[in-house]
Structure formats: C-alpha cells, structure tokens
Design a protein around this motif. Sequence first.
Motif, mmCIF file in Angstrom:
data_model
loop_
_atom_site.group_PDB
_atom_site.id
_atom_site.type_symbol
_atom_site.label_atom_id
_atom_site.label_comp_id
_atom_site.label_asym_id
_atom_site.label_seq_id
_atom_site.Cartn_x
_atom_site.Cartn_y
_atom_site.Cartn_z
ATOM 1 N N SER A 1 0.998 -1.723 0.114
ATOM 2 C CA SER A 1 -0.027 -0.066 0.111
ATOM 3 C C SER A 1 0.769 1.324 0.074
ATOM 4 O O SER A 1 1.516 1.871 1.160
ATOM 5 C CB SER A 1 -1.150 0.032 0.884
ATOM 6 O OG SER A 1 -2.204 -1.344 1.183
ATOM 7 N N GLY A 2 0.684 2.194 -0.405
ATOM 8 C CA GLY A 2 0.959 2.964 -0.877
ATOM 9 C C GLY A 2 2.252 3.307 -1.210
ATOM 10 O O GLY A 2 2.956 4.783 -1.562
ATOM 11 N N LEU A 3 3.250 2.062 -1.884
ATOM 12 C CA LEU A 3 4.755 1.624 -2.182
ATOM 13 C C LEU A 3 4.559 1.152 -4.336
ATOM 14 O O LEU A 3 5.740 1.076 -3.787
ATOM 15 C CB LEU A 3 5.699 0.869 -1.488
ATOM 16 C CG LEU A 3 5.192 1.189 -0.138
ATOM 17 C CD1 LEU A 3 5.305 -0.211 1.164
ATOM 18 C CD2 LEU A 3 5.769 2.210 0.556
ATOM 19 N N GLY A 4 3.698 1.831 -4.475
ATOM 20 C CA GLY A 4 4.088 0.842 -5.875
ATOM 21 C C GLY A 4 4.423 2.013 -6.869
ATOM 22 O O GLY A 4 4.587 1.968 -7.699
ATOM 23 N N GLY A 5 4.844 3.268 -6.553
ATOM 24 C CA GLY A 5 5.093 4.143 -7.139
ATOM 25 C C GLY A 5 7.141 3.041 -7.633
ATOM 26 O O GLY A 5 8.305 4.163 -8.384
ATOM 27 N N ALA B 1 4.025 8.131 0.409
ATOM 28 C CA ALA B 1 4.849 8.866 -0.412
ATOM 29 C C ALA B 1 6.268 9.281 0.280
ATOM 30 O O ALA B 1 6.616 10.172 -0.662
ATOM 31 C CB ALA B 1 4.086 9.774 -0.931
ATOM 32 N N GLN B 2 5.879 9.627 1.268
ATOM 33 C CA GLN B 2 6.693 10.024 2.114
ATOM 34 C C GLN B 2 8.599 9.788 2.034
ATOM 35 O O GLN B 2 9.217 9.977 1.663
ATOM 36 C CB GLN B 2 7.201 10.758 3.788
ATOM 37 C CG GLN B 2 5.895 11.798 3.755
ATOM 38 C CD GLN B 2 5.352 11.869 4.972
ATOM 39 O OE1 GLN B 2 5.833 11.504 5.998
ATOM 40 N NE2 GLN B 2 4.257 12.802 5.064
ATOM 41 N N VAL B 3 8.267 7.906 1.945
ATOM 42 C CA VAL B 3 9.111 7.466 2.303
ATOM 43 C C VAL B 3 10.285 6.540 0.486
ATOM 44 O O VAL B 3 10.355 5.803 0.876
ATOM 45 C CB VAL B 3 8.957 6.080 3.440
ATOM 46 C CG1 VAL B 3 8.496 6.648 4.486
ATOM 47 C CG2 VAL B 3 8.076 4.784 2.576
ATOM 48 N N ARG B 4 9.192 7.675 -0.484
ATOM 49 C CA ARG B 4 9.330 7.033 -1.682
ATOM 50 C C ARG B 4 10.838 7.032 -1.978
ATOM 51 O O ARG B 4 11.648 5.664 -2.370
ATOM 52 C CB ARG B 4 8.883 7.283 -2.656
ATOM 53 C CG ARG B 4 8.490 6.819 -4.074
ATOM 54 C CD ARG B 4 7.752 7.698 -4.574
ATOM 55 N NE ARG B 4 8.287 7.040 -6.347
ATOM 56 C CZ ARG B 4 8.824 7.251 -7.241
ATOM 57 N NH1 ARG B 4 9.870 7.868 -6.520
ATOM 58 N NH2 ARG B 4 8.973 6.403 -8.854
ATOM 59 N N GLU B 5 11.732 7.618 -1.443
ATOM 60 C CA GLU B 5 12.846 8.091 -1.757
ATOM 61 C C GLU B 5 13.586 7.132 -1.855
ATOM 62 O O GLU B 5 14.589 7.142 -1.813
ATOM 63 C CB GLU B 5 13.068 9.398 -2.258
ATOM 64 C CG GLU B 5 14.369 10.125 -2.582
ATOM 65 C CD GLU B 5 14.500 11.305 -2.145
ATOM 66 O OE1 GLU B 5 15.755 11.893 -2.260
ATOM 67 O OE2 GLU B 5 13.372 12.169 -2.130
ATOM 68 N N ARG B 6 13.394 6.801 -0.394
ATOM 69 C CA ARG B 6 14.432 6.512 0.554
ATOM 70 C C ARG B 6 14.730 4.875 0.198
ATOM 71 O O ARG B 6 15.095 3.971 0.157
ATOM 72 C CB ARG B 6 14.142 6.455 2.041
ATOM 73 C CG ARG B 6 15.073 7.548 2.710
ATOM 74 C CD ARG B 6 14.869 7.458 4.036
ATOM 75 N NE ARG B 6 13.309 7.809 4.671
ATOM 76 C CZ ARG B 6 12.372 7.286 5.591
ATOM 77 N NH1 ARG B 6 12.925 5.887 6.273
ATOM 78 N NH2 ARG B 6 11.907 7.671 5.679
ATOM 79 N N LEU B 7 12.994 4.590 0.024
ATOM 80 C CA LEU B 7 12.873 2.735 -0.438
ATOM 81 C C LEU B 7 13.077 2.975 -1.496
ATOM 82 O O LEU B 7 13.691 1.530 -1.703
ATOM 83 C CB LEU B 7 11.532 3.030 -0.176
ATOM 84 C CG LEU B 7 11.180 1.123 -0.486
ATOM 85 C CD1 LEU B 7 11.442 0.285 1.168
ATOM 86 C CD2 LEU B 7 9.386 1.040 -0.538
#
Length: 283
Positions: free
Chosen positions: A29-33, A255-261
């Motif tokens: 959830s929310g990490l599909g980007g 969405a906030q952790v997207r860059e790190r992930l």
Amino acid sequence: MTHTSIEPTVTFLRERFTRAPHAILVLGSGLGGLADEIEDAVRVPFDDIPGFPRRTQALAGHAGQLVAGRMEGVEVVAMQGRFHLYEGWKPSDVALPVRALASLGARSMLLTNAAGGIRPGFVPGDLMLIADHLNLMFQNPLIGETFPGETRFPDMSDPYDAGFRRAAEEVARELKIPVTQGVYAGLLGPTYETPAEVRMLGRLGADAVGMSTVPEVIVARAIGVKCLGISCITNLAAGLSGQALSHDEVMEVGAQVRERLVALVRGVLPRIAPLNLASEAAS
C-alpha cells in the motif's frame, strides 16, 4: 486450485514478457511508485491475466497490474498492488502470482508492505527488514495439492534470507538510510488491531503488524524462491499513539518514504539476484 489451472496464466505471461524475470517485486500500500522506476516497462493489468482473481473494487494504493522490465540491470516483474485474504480470496488465489512468476524463472523476491509499528521507538517512516514472521492469519496457501517443484513440508527456519538481509544492511549503510530488523505479524484484517491485540502481539514477539506478505512468502519458500521483506512503518499500532488509524495515513507516509525505499531497492537488487544465482550454481 490445481497445478494445471495456472498453466494458462504462465502461457499468457510468457507471451507478454519476452524476457524471463530474475526477481519478483511485490509492492504494498502506497509503495507501488517503485514500479515507475522500471525501464523498458511492459504493463499488464491484473484483470487481463487469465486465472488472476477479478477485483470487484480498486484499493487505494494498489494499481493492480504487473510491470515487467529492468531495474539496475536486473530483469524484474513488479506486482503493483497485490491480493489480500481480507478481500475474500482464498490463500491459493493470493499465492497464484508468485507461483506463475516463479514458473517464468524468477528465483528472488523482494516484498514491501505498509505496517503498524509495535516496537517501542518506532516512528512513521521507519524501514524494517523482516527477519521472521508470525502467521496469525491461520491460513496457508500450501493446503491441498502439492504443485510440481514445491516442497510438501518446506523449512521455514529462514523465511527471509539472511544473506539478502545482510546485503540490504550493507546498501543501507552505504546510502546512510536507517534500517532495523524485526518480526512481522501477519493478521487477516481488514480491521486494524485493537489496543489489547497490539499488546498481545508485542508479548508474542512482533515488532510490526500488517495484513499481507505472509502467504506470498510461504509459497515462495516452498518453490525455492528466496525472499527479502521490507516493512514501511506507516503508523503506530492502535493504542500506542492516541490517534485513530486510517488508510489515508498509510498512503501519506508511503509517499514520504518513496525516495529512500527506491534507493534501497535499487541498491540491493543487483546484490540479491547474483547471490541467488550463485547459490543455485553451487548446488
């Protein structure tokens, strides 16, 4: 479900994806980007794939498609969204994509999920490498017929590969991304846990809790696919923050952790695919 029932799925995907995948990405959830980072992408909606469960309603944060291509030189197929037991699917339905993609050649799987933090000190946005899990869904995708190539009684002493976790920790140190390791409790859902249930889970040894991941990992281990799991702590579990829980919060923190992930996944993928291939060659 029988082993012959996934043959149309495998045939269809083999025709659509011209290159065999080395790794499966399962995006929560929310990490599909993360799937947007795949190069030379081929996208196939779940509803177009023979044998895949037909979703009656879209879940926010789950696009519902397979995305195949390359990431950091590794051939991958990403599940941009996943199936959940709480949607009414059988465990074998939830496991079907893993079985099909493993049949195409994938031998590594990297899973992400959104989870509630139980361990004291967790804050929303923390990343946890899953070291082990508690199957509190009390369902198992291996019940029934044993599929060709699957172990009837798979060893679950190392469900989340220790070598993969070491590789992820090395990448995290290089990129200065804080990570920790912990135990993930998989519950059926769709309700969030009560404060009493959260206290119970903590006493059982859980560091985080969610509603996914466990069925996919169980069937992957039966096939011989090695797994790396990463939980994004999107909220503190019930009773720990004094705030009501909501799916909107899950999406916002994702969405906030997207860059790190994305950086962590990009860094670790080339390390876990060769590790798995090397172990197969050695055997």
